[in-house]
Write an enzyme that holds these catalytic residues in place. Sequence first.
Site, PDB file in Angstrom:
ATOM      1  N   CYS A  78       0.902  -1.282  -0.035  1.00  0.00           N
ATOM      2  CA  CYS A  78      -0.059  -0.133   0.133  1.00  0.00           C
ATOM      3  C   CYS A  78       0.813   1.127  -0.012  1.00  0.00           C
ATOM      4  CB  CYS A  78      -0.955   0.185   1.127  1.00  0.00           C
ATOM      5  SG  CYS A  78      -2.535   1.054   0.958  1.00  0.00           S
ATOM      6  N   HIS A 175      -3.108  -5.240   1.500  1.00  0.00           N
ATOM      7  CA  HIS A 175      -2.682  -5.463   2.805  1.00  0.00           C
ATOM      8  C   HIS A 175      -2.909  -7.241   2.829  1.00  0.00           C
ATOM      9  CE1 HIS A 175      -2.054  -1.442   4.358  1.00  0.00           C
ATOM     10  NE2 HIS A 175      -3.103  -1.345   3.621  1.00  0.00           N
ATOM     11  N   GLU A 177      -1.005  -8.824   5.024  1.00  0.00           N
ATOM     12  CA  GLU A 177      -0.916  -8.718   6.565  1.00  0.00           C
ATOM     13  C   GLU A 177      -1.824  -8.653   7.502  1.00  0.00           C
ATOM     14  OE1 GLU A 177      -0.475  -4.680   5.802  1.00  0.00           O
ATOM     15  OE2 GLU A 177       0.007  -6.417   4.753  1.00  0.00           O
TER      16      GLU A 177
END
Length: 200
Positions: A78, A175, A177
């Site tokens: 990002c 994302h 994660e």
Amino acid sequence: MIVGVLALQGGVEEHLTALEALGATTRKVRVPKDLDGLEGIVIPGGESTVLDKLARTFDVAEPLANLIRDGLPVFATCAGLIYLAKHLDNPARGQQTLELLDVVVRRNAFGTQRESFDTTVDVSFDGATFPGVQASFIRAPIVTAFGPTVEAIAALNGGEVVGVRQGNIIALSFHPEETGDYRIHQAWLNLIGKRTELAI
């Protein structure tokens, strides 16, 4: 294997959690000395303009850029993608980037925080395909153009490029994660392992 996470702001802890779950030794990077001995670095999501200002304030921008130019493996998500880009379609006033990734990026391409969304994305690089990666798009950028040394590794159904690779740099608009899908983190760590083996 010691990998760093640029820990100036943004989604630092989520990346640390992912990397440590996969067996990596991690280090938060805030100042130049934190870069010593790293075998890779993550540039997390957050606010790209704040990331830029803090990296310059803590004098970490230039040494980080030099290491990346010298081949340090990078995984960016990002705002990290924005921070690496050579060109921005819509930069904020005074915004600077590291200008290392030969792409044009449009910030906040899907709108405001309210327009954030989760989906799945197929990601392919280094001869492997990772189908249905769980991806969270939060005020996410897209890549609107890229140079001949850059490979598109992920796109949405509408054709928007949301992942690229250029040599030692892997950068995503989204994302992984945040979703607990750590396959791309694992693949990146595997690339670092191969690089380390070749250097021995």
